[in-house]
Design an enzyme around this catalytic site. Structure first.
Site, PDB file in Angstrom:
ATOM      1  N   GLN A 108       0.827  -1.208   0.000  1.00 16.27           N
ATOM      2  CA  GLN A 108       0.000   0.000   0.000  1.00 16.27           C
ATOM      3  C   GLN A 108       0.859   1.254   0.000  1.00 16.27           C
ATOM      4  O   GLN A 108       0.573   2.210  -0.733  1.00 16.27           O
ATOM      5  CB  GLN A 108      -0.938  -0.015   1.207  1.00 16.27           C
ATOM      6  CG  GLN A 108      -1.991  -1.116   1.129  1.00 16.27           C
ATOM      7  CD  GLN A 108      -2.867  -1.185   2.351  1.00 16.27           C
ATOM      8  OE1 GLN A 108      -2.673  -0.446   3.329  1.00 16.27           O
ATOM      9  NE2 GLN A 108      -3.850  -2.066   2.341  1.00 16.27           N
TER      10      GLN A 108
ATOM     11  N   ASP B 156      -2.261 -11.433   4.538  1.00 16.84           N
ATOM     12  CA  ASP B 156      -3.687 -11.532   4.872  1.00 16.84           C
ATOM     13  C   ASP B 156      -4.112 -12.943   5.247  1.00 16.84           C
ATOM     14  O   ASP B 156      -5.243 -13.155   5.691  1.00 16.84           O
ATOM     15  CB  ASP B 156      -4.538 -11.064   3.685  1.00 16.84           C
ATOM     16  CG  ASP B 156      -4.492  -9.563   3.503  1.00 16.84           C
ATOM     17  OD1 ASP B 156      -4.293  -8.852   4.503  1.00 16.84           O
ATOM     18  OD2 ASP B 156      -4.649  -9.098   2.363  1.00 16.84           O
TER      19      ASP B 156
END
Length: 451
Positions: free
Chosen positions: A177, A328
């Protein structure tokens, strides 16, 4: 600001062998980026297989607010008529991202590189998440934080740079990100924007920049890192995108089939980008019976069908350098580890503390609630697998985190007693078809809202 819907408790119970052939929803990372690159390109971008979860829909609304014509053509089929890198307009209302950390952070990069101002907001979970790691490099590029909550959190108003500066930035943490926000801001800067990664993170932004016509180079840096260089101020050209199935979503039926005795399922078209396969590698080391079939390329990404059979798993040591390729997937890996024989140590999980919840603490607590021994040592999670899980404890506190909710509902499919979670409503943010897809394979999952 988004408000979270009323809690919807959910539960799962021991299931017979799972069977069937399914395709999970489109990859969330690529879905966000497809919309954003559609916004930043000139012409019409057609997207197939878009994940229509709440997070991605929030990004679609933000693209519309910044000037794009965004239209849903059918299930998973979307059209974006973009305005180009220099054509963004100042939105008339705050950009409400709900629970979408990826969408909000990437869009901060977009706004930072344009002469506009936008306010970012979201739900209680997103408001609690740190944004300073994104804002630091963007301020170096000329963007200004006009206002924000304590600690650089949302709600936050960001003024983009009139003349963005290309920078060379070495990210202190491995974060796709952060890298993506800097590269997106760099689209508006003259010259070359450089991001140095000590550990390689998922590379969807670099791949898609090339696909839309930007000049991007990538070279190795040290043992595990990379240097990415982007030539600024390109004219991005609209293109067609086919979104592959999300490996992070596929992780849930994948682990379910491994831990439920007698299972055999096929997961179609799952992306196997080398920077997203950490879970597959780890499960294979644990003894998982997973076959990669029909390997091919779709939408610029490697994909295959995964054939998964019930397996006896053993504990392993998961190295810290693997974390960026499966960040994740640790909650669902912890569930697999609970059913394995022997200890599994997952190293270097500091990034889990700043996800939708403190996932490290939430996983540890959820395991304890269902009779599984685990401990946290520094940034490591150690799960003492006994080959079985009792279940039947107090409802797992999900902390508005969809991956915590789904992981423990998968646990209940092989536990001796039912497993409950305090809220399953937020699963819709990333995997809105989770419960019906799992039930179609034979899983005993009950969501309060679907009674």
């Amino acid at each position: 600001m988004s408000s979270h819907p009323a809690p919807e408790p959910a539960k799962s119970t021991r299931s017979a062998g799972l069977s069937g052939r399914v395709r999970v929803a489109g990859d969330k990372s690529i879905s966000h980026r497809s919309l954003i690159f559609g916004l930043l390109s000139v012409g019409e971008t057609l997207i197939g297989g878009l994940l229509e979860g709440e997070d991605v829909l929030a990004t679609a609304r933000a693209c519309r607010a910044l000037g794009a014509d965004v239209e849903r053509l059918g299930e998973g089929r979307w059209r974006v008529r973009g305005v180009g890198v220099g054509g963004l307009r100042t939105p008339s209302e705050p950009l409400d991202f709900g629970n979408a950390g990826t969408g909000s952070r990437l869009m901060m990069g977009v706004v930072a590189g344009a002469p506009i101002q936008a306010t970012f907001d979201g739900d209680a979970s997103l408001r609690s998440r740190p944004m300073r790691r994104i804002l630091d490099p963007l301020e170096k590029m000329g963007a200004t934080v006009v206002s924000c909550a304590e600690g650089g959190r949302l709600p936050l108003t960001l003024k983009g740079a009139d003349r963005p500066l290309p920078i060379e930035y070495e990210s202190p943490v491995p974060s796709a990100q952060v890298k993506s926000a800097v590269l997106l801001a760099g689209l508006g800067a003259p010259g070359v924007t450089t991001v140095i990664e000590r550990e390689a993170t998922r590379d969807h932004t670099e791949r898609m920049l090339r696909g839309f016509g930007a000049e991007v180079s990538v070279e190795r840096h040290g043992e595990h890192g990379r240097i990415i260089r982007l030539a600024g101020q390109p004219e991005l050209k609209a293109t067609a995108i086919s979104v592959p199935a999300d490996p992070s979503s596929a992780a849930f039926p994948l682990v379910a089939a491994l831990i439920v005795e007698g299972s055999e399922i096929t997961l179609e078209g799952v992306m196997t980008n080398p920077l997203r396969t950490g879970l597959l590698i780890t499960l294979t080391e644990m003894g998982a019976d997973v076959t990669l079939a029909n390997i091919r390329e779709d939408g610029g990404e490697e994909v295959c069908d995964l054939v998964v059979r019930g397996s006896r798993l053993k504990g392993v040591d998961v190295p810290a350098e693997r974390a960026p390729t499966m960040i994740d997937e640790y909650p669902i890996l912890a569930v697999a580890a609970a059913f394995a024989e022997g200890e599994t140590r997952m190293r270097g999980l500091s990034e889990l503390r700043v996800k939708e919840s403190d996932r490290l603490a939430a996983v540890h607590a959820g395991l304890a609630a269902n009779g599984v021994e685990s401990r946290i040592e520094g940034d490591d999670l150690i799960v003492a697998g006994k080959g079985r899980v009792a279940g039947g404890g107090e409802p797992v506190e999900t902390h508005l985190d969809h991956r915590i909710a789904m992981s423990f509902l998968i646990m209940g499919l092989a536990a001796e007693r039912e497993v409950t979670v305090d809220d399953g409503a937020m699963i819709a943010t990333s995997f809105p078809t989770f419960a019906p897809l799992m039930r179609g394979l034979g899983a005993e999952i009950e969501m309060e809202a679907s009674k």
